[in-house]
Design a protein around this motif. Structure first.
Motif, short mmCIF file in Angstrom:
data_model
loop_
_atom_site.label_atom_id
_atom_site.label_comp_id
_atom_site.label_asym_id
_atom_site.label_seq_id
_atom_site.Cartn_x
_atom_site.Cartn_y
_atom_site.Cartn_z
N TYR A 190 49.61 15.18 20.83
CA TYR A 190 49.48 15.04 22.28
C TYR A 190 48.88 16.30 22.89
CZ TYR A 190 53.84 17.48 21.52
OH TYR A 190 54.78 18.36 21.05
N TYR A 199 49.36 5.86 24.95
CA TYR A 199 50.82 5.78 24.83
C TYR A 199 51.24 4.32 24.78
CZ TYR A 199 51.65 10.73 25.84
OH TYR A 199 51.71 12.10 25.77
N ASP A 201 54.95 2.19 25.16
CA ASP A 201 56.40 2.24 25.37
C ASP A 201 56.92 3.67 25.58
OD1 ASP A 201 57.71 -0.08 25.70
OD2 ASP A 201 58.33 -0.35 23.62
N GLY A 202 56.06 4.50 26.16
CA GLY A 202 56.51 5.86 26.49
C GLY A 202 56.25 6.92 25.44
N VAL A 203 55.80 6.52 24.25
CA VAL A 203 55.49 7.51 23.20
C VAL A 203 54.06 7.32 22.70
CG1 VAL A 203 57.89 7.86 22.44
CG2 VAL A 203 56.49 6.08 21.36
N PRO A 204 53.46 8.40 22.17
CA PRO A 204 52.07 8.28 21.72
C PRO A 204 51.91 7.21 20.63
CG PRO A 204 52.72 10.58 21.80
CD PRO A 204 53.96 9.77 22.00
N HIS A 236 50.02 5.90 17.35
CA HIS A 236 49.36 6.51 16.20
C HIS A 236 48.75 5.44 15.29
CE1 HIS A 236 52.31 10.06 16.78
NE2 HIS A 236 51.16 10.33 17.36
N LYS A 276 61.49 12.09 26.58
CA LYS A 276 60.12 11.71 26.19
C LYS A 276 59.56 12.75 25.22
CE LYS A 276 55.72 10.34 28.35
NZ LYS A 276 55.79 8.88 28.44
N PHE A 277 59.83 14.02 25.48
CA PHE A 277 59.37 15.06 24.56
C PHE A 277 60.02 14.86 23.19
CE2 PHE A 277 59.95 19.03 22.30
CZ PHE A 277 58.68 19.56 22.31
N THR A 283 58.70 11.77 21.39
CA THR A 283 57.34 12.05 20.93
C THR A 283 57.36 13.00 19.74
OG1 THR A 283 56.47 11.71 23.15
CG2 THR A 283 55.12 13.03 21.65
N LEU A 323 63.94 6.41 20.36
CA LEU A 323 62.80 5.84 21.08
C LEU A 323 61.49 6.06 20.33
CD1 LEU A 323 63.81 6.91 24.71
CD2 LEU A 323 64.23 4.72 23.57
N ALA A 324 61.52 6.85 19.28
CA ALA A 324 60.33 7.03 18.44
C ALA A 324 60.06 5.79 17.59
CB ALA A 324 60.51 8.24 17.53
N ASN A 327 59.25 2.12 16.23
CA ASN A 327 58.56 0.89 16.59
C ASN A 327 58.44 0.03 15.33
OD1 ASN A 327 56.46 1.93 15.08
ND2 ASN A 327 55.20 2.46 16.85
N ARG A 372 65.23 3.52 27.22
CA ARG A 372 63.79 3.23 27.17
C ARG A 372 63.07 3.36 28.52
NH1 ARG A 372 60.64 2.97 22.75
NH2 ARG A 372 62.05 1.55 21.69
N ILE A 400 61.67 7.02 29.97
CA ILE A 400 60.55 7.83 29.46
C ILE A 400 59.20 7.18 29.76
CG2 ILE A 400 61.99 8.75 27.59
CD1 ILE A 400 60.17 7.04 25.65
N GLN A 401 59.21 6.15 30.59
CA GLN A 401 57.96 5.41 30.81
C GLN A 401 57.00 6.14 31.74
OE1 GLN A 401 57.22 2.67 28.96
NE2 GLN A 401 59.16 3.21 27.99
N GLU A 421 53.08 8.36 32.05
CA GLU A 421 52.65 9.72 31.74
C GLU A 421 52.11 10.37 33.02
OE1 GLU A 421 51.50 7.04 29.52
OE2 GLU A 421 53.49 7.54 28.73
#
Lengths: 406, 406
Positions: free
Chosen positions: A305, A396, A398-401, A403, B161-162, B165, B201-202, B204, B385, B388-389, B391
């Motif tokens: 990021y 992004y 769902d709030g995360v980057p 990949h 969020k940090f 991520t 939250l990471a 998926n 969830r 963190i929505q 950016e």
């Protein structure tokens, strides 16, 4: 038509996937390339014939763009040192056999010093054994920026941008309290201080941090360090210090080594950690003010990021150029960056001789460290500044980057 | 016309400046407010009459927007606990004297548990001593998300969020090698595991990391942990583990305490560090695979380049609501978030009673931790969830983020 093979090696970086994206771009664009294969986990994946068909997976432009913005190494990596062919040539024979079996005419290997050693040995072996149907090229990658024959290395600019940014944020965090405090920030770098030097890019007219910078190129003297910190605290309340993880004393021993783990990796490098904690202890003992240490840790190399746009564009171009050069018949070389003279930053992509690169570490020239040993010169800042320019707007979900995951 | 005063307290966060921006917005918009003063370094700045005129400094919309996106605490902070007025009322008298001297009718204090204790004591003192010309309001702030009477806390969403991520990036980094490895990631949180839980939250469809999550709310058993890790390694090669810095054993002692510093802050909180390193050592000793530990450290709370848009908007609104409520005559309350029922995330801003907030820590309910103790439930993921929505596109200058600097 021949196939092209690409593999990644060495430590992860935020830009190495951009480099293989460039290879895929070039392969897709060439009428002389049938498929672009990816070997999983570097040269080990070649030896195990563990391939994926990248031109198929990455057919869509969006997929390639996502791959170029994904940190680490999508194909996986390895730390596998090929044996010297004079002692044991079986691995070399096996690699050639597998490449030929898969009709691979172009092999592009991305990585740092150790990986370029692999590419060099393999290309020498081919030359000496009359293998001229396989072209072998290197594409540089290392956040450490320590490869020779290239102005700088892909992955370094993004890591430098992360580090400079982290120092601006840490500065915000330090300034909230009005009591004297020292924050020691440990930056990656065993023998080359390029990443630590990048901390200086956090400075602007309003923010003079870090106030002290110690690179591993220069012998570190703990007593002198304590004196520097005391003097800095006389001038300001909140002192931020950048130190290379690989600081060594005048005898060449790692500073505070007794506090470190001492484990070694496959290339005999010692895993380092703890110079920050060590210096935190030194300040507590000798000065006694509020002190904390921060290890920037693996986010330095994998923070997707915080990409430098300059870095990502150059990395992709370097991959493409290595691939195109192989198609044109070049072998045993590495694509490299040459900075043009003049005030405006411009680079040209060239081919560099692997014999001058393999296993050579390019460190920060001592004249780019200030006389007093605790800062860097303006020349070094001027060298570094263009490399972190530009931001990449990553997607992004769902709030995360998002990949690229193979 | 009265003046308004705002101050910040407690640990820095990425959103507390958004909250004071909201206060400035409200002050600028109200015909009943002459100036919005900022006290430097929290309540200490009030006692020292150390004020800046914020409505003047932040006249331009762009300046306020930049302030809202700048991490840490632009006005500085403090860790200063007011004495109990029954024992020593001098500080209270002095605060009232200084506020009146400066014609301050509205005092907004942003912070966490300890700061809300300050607001509460001060408002009670005012009530008991007939001081009705000064309205005192709290605005919540804590990355720890441990304040009662509010659905969640400003600053938490951005920190979460940090963290989420960082786990996606660390996952990219871990997956490059094909040998078994364990990465232990230490997340902030002494008594509340909200931040550690955010690691989930990471996850998926393509990435099931972290595989193990240990919150400090539940007693930690090192033997059970080793068993969990071994079982996870039986299923997968690369295991990532999220642990709260404040993990405690069944007796309530911090796990691995012998490796930690033991220093205490002004509120008697122990500074913690080292659970990650401790567990790294445990895995080395008991399992023997490749293992490393990562301490996310202060970037968790000060990473202004990883703001949750939801968090920043809510934080600014909470500051504005506290200010507007004070102007309307409210006192001794805190602006708070109430989540509306239903599938779509919606919040309402309400006023909460400070007596229920001061010095109370809201921890993760045990029913939101899975039976086996090494994960969180879907209910908790659903709670986290939405926070963190979105950016925030922050401005960069010369390759690094631009910040508001007083």
């Amino acid at each position: 038509m021949k196939n092209m093979l690409v593999a990644q090696s060495g430590g992860p970086s935020a830009a190495i996937n951009a480099t293989i994206t460039g290879v895929i771009d070039a392969g897709l664009a060439s009428s002389r390339v049938e498929h672009v294969y990816g070997a999983l986990n570097g040269i080990k994946g070649v030896l195990n014939e563990n391939f994926v068909i990248l031109d198929d997976i990455c057919k869509k432009t969006e997929t390639r763009d996502l791959l170029a913005m994904t940190p680490a190494a999508a194909l996986g990596s390895c730390r596998w040192k090929l044996k010297n062919p004079e002692e044991d040539k079986r691995e070399f024979e096996e690699i050639i056999r597998i490449l030929r079996k898969n009709n691979i005419g172009y092999f592009i290997y991305t990585g740092g010093n150790d990986s370029m050693d692999t590419v060099y040995k393999l290309s020498v072996y081919c030359r000496e054994h009359g293998v001229d149907d396989i072209k072998i090229m290197g594409a540089p990658k290392t956040i450490d920026n320590d490869l020779g024959e290239t102005d700088h290395c892909p992955g370094f600019g993004s890591a430098a941008k992360f580090i400079a940014t982290a120092f601006t944020e840490i500065a915000c965090d330090c300034y909230v309290y009005d009591i004297p405090s020292v924050t020691v920030v440990e930056v990656m770098g065993r023998n080359a201080g390029w990443l630590t030097a990048s901390a200086a890019l956090a400075r602007n007219e309003e923010r003079n941090v870090p106030q002290l910078i110690y690179l591993c190129e220069r012998a570190f003297d703990t007593e002198r360090f304590v004196k520097d910190v005391k003097e800095a605290l006389d001038r300001e309340n909140n002192i931020i210090i950048a130190v290379s993880e690989g600081l060594k004393d005048a005898r060449g021993n790692y500073v505070g080594e007794e506090m470190k783990s001492g484990k070694e990796d496959a290339f005999g490098h010692k895993y380092l950690s703890g110079i920050g904690k060590y210096l935190e202890q030194v300040i507590t003992d000798k000065i006694g003010c509020k002190v904390r240490s921060v290890e920037l840790n693996i986010l330095q190399r994998c923070a997707g990021y915080m990409l430098s746009e300059t870095d990502i564009i150059e990395s992709r171009n370097l991959g493409a150029f290595a691939a195109v050069s192989a198609i044109r018949g070049e072998t045993g070389k590495m694509s490299a960056l040459k900075r043009m003279p003049g005030d405006n930053y411009q680079v040209e992509i060239v081919l560099a001789d692997l014999s001058k690169i393999a296993n050579v570490e390019k460190t920060v020239p001592l004249e780019w460290i200030t006389e007093d040993g605790h800062d860097i010169t303006e020349e070094l800042v001027d060298y570094l500044r263009p490399l972190i320019q530009g931001e990449v707007r990553i997607p992004y979900k769902d709030g995360v980057p998002e990949h690229f995951i193979l």
